[in-house]
Design a protein around this motif. Structure first.
Motif, short mmCIF file in Angstrom:
data_model
loop_
_atom_site.label_atom_id
_atom_site.label_comp_id
_atom_site.label_asym_id
_atom_site.label_seq_id
_atom_site.Cartn_x
_atom_site.Cartn_y
_atom_site.Cartn_z
N MET A 1 0.83 -1.21 0.00
CA MET A 1 0.00 0.00 0.00
C MET A 1 0.87 1.26 0.00
SD MET A 1 -3.08 1.18 0.03
CE MET A 1 -3.27 2.93 -0.20
N GLU A 5 1.24 4.19 -2.85
CA GLU A 5 1.04 5.62 -2.61
C GLU A 5 2.14 6.44 -3.24
OE1 GLU A 5 0.92 6.15 1.61
OE2 GLU A 5 -0.63 4.63 1.77
N GLY A 8 2.05 6.48 -7.08
CA GLY A 8 1.03 7.38 -7.61
C GLY A 8 1.48 8.82 -7.50
N ALA A 9 1.96 9.19 -6.32
CA ALA A 9 2.40 10.56 -6.09
C ALA A 9 3.58 10.90 -6.98
CB ALA A 9 2.76 10.76 -4.63
N ARG A 12 2.50 11.52 -10.54
CA ARG A 12 1.83 12.81 -10.62
C ARG A 12 2.83 13.95 -10.64
NH1 ARG A 12 -2.21 10.83 -7.16
NH2 ARG A 12 -1.10 11.66 -5.38
N LYS A 285 -4.06 16.79 -15.33
CA LYS A 285 -4.96 15.77 -14.78
C LYS A 285 -5.33 16.09 -13.34
CE LYS A 285 -4.80 11.79 -17.63
NZ LYS A 285 -3.85 10.85 -18.14
N ALA A 287 -7.36 19.53 -10.89
CA ALA A 287 -7.94 20.88 -10.90
C ALA A 287 -7.44 21.67 -9.70
CB ALA A 287 -9.46 20.78 -10.89
N LYS A 288 -6.37 21.16 -9.06
CA LYS A 288 -5.88 21.84 -7.86
C LYS A 288 -5.39 23.24 -8.20
CE LYS A 288 -4.50 17.88 -5.16
NZ LYS A 288 -3.74 16.85 -5.84
N ILE A 290 -3.51 25.39 -6.85
CA ILE A 290 -2.12 25.77 -6.64
C ILE A 290 -1.27 25.42 -7.85
CG2 ILE A 290 -1.38 23.64 -5.50
CD1 ILE A 290 -0.01 25.70 -3.48
N TYR B 123 -4.41 9.10 5.43
CA TYR B 123 -4.43 7.65 5.23
C TYR B 123 -5.04 6.93 6.43
CZ TYR B 123 -2.02 7.84 0.82
OH TYR B 123 -1.73 8.08 -0.48
N GLU B 136 -6.48 6.24 -4.90
CA GLU B 136 -6.12 6.78 -6.21
C GLU B 136 -7.29 6.82 -7.19
OE1 GLU B 136 -3.08 8.06 -7.20
OE2 GLU B 136 -2.52 7.93 -5.09
#
Lengths: 346, 375
Positions: A1, A5, A8-9, A12, A285, A287-288, A290, B123, B136
């Motif tokens: 997990m 994380e 993914g981060a 991005r 991808k 809409a944040k 900042i 989390y 995600e």
């Protein structure tokens, strides 16, 4: 997990970085490209010498410093301001196709600038930049208040846009009427401006518009956090501690100021306010605010520099109005977005 | 500090200056669950919105740990009070993680950047509601049940002392309803978080709440513990139930009993009759039931559905009165259904009743009798 994380981060972050680098590269390329193009061909070496050492052939020097540079900066700054204004209006109305042009805000500005110029030129020979901007801002606010008035009774978003488009037509009709019956040759020149163009701006205008737009950009950027909360909906924003009423007023003022400032100098420019924020969100991808706010600003500049390049060179020496070109590239983006949204819903 | 964590005093709520409900007096302790029940449009949401400052109060005030909500600024409540609203979350291109992370908003810096501790809390909250695998996923692409859990996680990571939820179980299937309510229950008991919510399902309200408030008309009709509130008359009056009945023991509702002169008598016991009662109700055939001990589960259902139930006090031998009454009713019927009843020391006369039915030639057996060994 935990590994997932970070993966993914990580992806991005790489994406965000790529988008910003891409925009900066495009910005640099378009700057060089724009300086290097025009009805008079100037060798690149001469351009470099004129810019960096401020020496060279006087005619070439004038073309670079008095014509091309102000125009490039104007298109970049005003394009950024327009995209930002569009993003703010989309946030405010919670509608992806809201923007200064479709809601009639630009046309409101246009009407007031034309009015002030016609009236003022009867008494004085010169209208200052500040007066123009003030008129444009007031015009934007008045058009905006009509839109808000309509928004109070019209809950349906598509109908709100129809109301905006009607306001836009009314303002344009009055403006054209004024211009047609104004005898003064100065005012007849207004016609070009009222179609939208980045040409003819002087360094004083560049300084003032840059100042206003850049300060607005910083203010808007610092509002990233409440804008992000507001995107979730008014009630949620309030439960997160946002003073929603005050925030809404600031949002309206900032978007009107940006739209007004752009219109004062370049006239109404279509579709930048809708297409650029949408393209940026697609690329990032997310809409944040900042990320979207600086990317929109940069992207709006790039988009307008590109469109201005086409407007100047496509049928040189005849120049197209900037709105013609932005519509050509912006409208398909908007249509694509509508189709995509519709199919996502169905 | 008063003994109540959250209370309201002389609260009146409504829209546009018009009072909808007045004299709202809520008193709940920390870690208690208060549920607002009442018919649609009775003003449950209006009360909740006024507590959370989404709606200006008409009169009166609420107090969170003795601090007046009226005099709080916009920021203050956000670190104490979290909400789960019926309103859909707008926003585009949001992952579930992003949505939950907005709960940290009151704690982040000017630009709203999350610290590593913030991220850990996000989390944690997602794990708390068993939604960590959704992190995600696109928020618009998940199911209603998942969405509600994400919104709850968002509220949890806001680290509130009190959570206000407006109909959190709407649109959820039974599994997710149970899951959500049990998370709320354990949060209230373990972390001492006070919960105020509105529910449509009165059976859940009865089981999950410490306090119940009945909202109807312009005042609060009742406020108290579930034991005090869940009485047939209060619930029937609150919802204006004329067709059907509310059963206190099960916290459930039954459709109205069939009208008319019964032609069927049902002999049952220990739960064997329930299915038959319901079948007769669905076929719209009125019936009598008996002889049932008052503590028999059949008796609970029969009272809602049968035209008349012949009963006997628990553990007592069947009295003459009950036997005669049952026999009299039975004689009016065309058929007697026996769904099976254990016969023991005290209810021997039920066996005689069955014999009598047999004698009349109207007995139909569904299940049959079963004699318990004597002694």
């Amino acid at each position: 997990m935990n590994k997932l994380e970070t993966n993914g981060a990580g992806t991005r972050r790489a994406r965000y970085l790529a988008v910003f680098i891409g925009l900066l590269v495009a910005f640099a390329v378009l700057t060089v490209w724009n300086i290097n193009s025009g009805s008079v061909r100037i060798p690149v070496t001469n351009i470099a010498r004129i810019i960096f050492t401020r020496q060279g052939d006087q005619t070439e020097y004038d073309i670079i410093w008095a014509l091309r540079m102000p125009r490039i900066i104007t298109s970049a700054i005003l394009g950024g301001g327009l995209a930002l204004s569009g993003f703010l209006m989309q946030t405010f109305f919670g509608n992806p196709i809201a923007g200064p042009f479709v809601l009639g805000i630009s046309s409101g500005s246009k009407l007031f600038v034309a009015l002030v110029m016609i009236v003022a030129l009867r008494f004085v020979s010169y209208v200052s930049s500040w007066m123009m901007i003030l008129a444009a801002f007031v015009g934007a606010l008045i058009a905006m208040s009509f839109v808000l008035l309509a928004a109070r009774s019209i809950k349906q978003m598509s109908m709100l846009l129809v109301a905006g488009i009607m306001i836009s037509y009314i303002c344009s009709a009055i403006t054209e009427f004024l211009i047609t019956f104004a005898q003064d040759t100065d005012i007849v020149n207004l016609h070009n401006w009222s179609m939208g163009s980045f040409s003819g701006i002087k360094w004083s205008g560049v300084r003032i518009s840059s100042f206003i737009v850049l300060v607005s950009f910083v203010v808007v950027f610092l509002m990233s956090k409440p804008i992000g909360a507001y995107q979730m909906g008014e009630s949620y924003a309030q439960s997160m501690g946002v003073n929603v009423k005050r925030f809404r007023v600031v949002l309206i003022l900032m978007s009107s100021l940006l739209a007004g400032c752009v219109t004062a100098y370049a006239g109404p420019i279509s579709f930048v306010g809708i297409a650029v924020p949408h393209l940026i969100k697609m690329l990032l991808k997310t809409a944040k605010p900042i990320l979207v706010i600086p990317a929109c600003f940069l992207g709006g500049g790039v988009f307008c520099m590109f469109c201005d390049y086409i407007a100047r060179t496509a049928f040189a020496p005849t120049e197209l109005s900037i709105s013609t070109v932005t519509a050509l590239f912006g409208a398909p983006v908007v249509i694509a977005m509508l189709i995509k949204r519709h199919s996502a819903k169905a | 500090m008063s003994e109540y964590y959250f209370r309201t005093s002389d609260l009146a709520v409504g829209y546009n200056g018009k009072t909808l409900i007045h004299d709202i007096e809520i008193n709940i302790r920390a870690g208690e669950i208060l549920t607002l029940i009442g018919p649609n449009g009775s003003g449950k949401s209006t009360i909740l919105k006024s507590i959370t400052k989404h709606l200006a109060v008409i009169r009166g005030d609420s107090f969170i740990a003795d601090a007046s909500v009226n005099s709080m600024n916009y920021k203050e409540p956000s670190q104490k009070l979290a909400v789960v609203l019926t309103e859909r979350i707008k926003g585009e291109l949001l992952t579930c993680y992003d949505v939950v992370a907005t709960g940290r908003y009151p704690y982040t810096n000017t630009l709203g950047l999350l610290s590593p501790e913030d991220r850990e809390k996000v989390y944690d909250a997602m794990r708390r509601v068993n939604a960590d695998d959704l992190a995600e996923k696109d928020f618009t692409a998940i199911s209603d049940g998942q969405r509600q859990r994400i919104l709850l996680a968002r509220a949890i990571c806001q680290e509130p002392e009190i959570i206000v939820l407006d109909e959190p179980t709407s649109f959820l299937d039974i599994k997710h309803k149970l899951e959500l309510l049990s998370i709320l229950r354990s949060m209230a008991k373990e972390k001492g978080i006070t919960v105020i919510m509105s529910l449509h399902e009165i059976d859940f309200a009865q089981k999950v709440s410490d306090k119940i408030m009945c909202v109807k008309g312009d005042v609060i009709s009742h406020f108290g513990t579930p034991d005090e509130i869940f009485r047939e008359d209060i619930i029937n009056e609150l919802y204006g139930i004329t067709a059907g009945t509310f059963n206190i023991a099960f916290g459930s509702v039954e459709l109205p009993r069939p009208a008319g002169e019964p032609e069927v008598f049902v002999i049952s016991g220990c739960g064997s009759g329930i299915n038959t009662f319901r079948r007769l109700q669905k076929e719209n055939r009125p019936f009598y039931a008996g002889i049932l001990y008052e503590n028999d589960i059949d008796c609970q259902v029969a009272r809602s559905l049968a035209a008349e139930v012949v009963t006997e006090a628990p553990f007592m031998p069947v009295s003459d009165a009950a036997y005669e009454r049952a026999l009299a009713l039975m004689k009016k019927c065309d058929s007697v259904i026996c769904t099976g009843v254990p016969i023991g020391e005290t209810n021997r006369r039920i066996a005689s009743l069955i014999e009598a039915a047999k004698g009349l030639g109207i007995l139909q057996t569904e299940g049959g009798t079963e004699d318990l060994p004597e002694g």
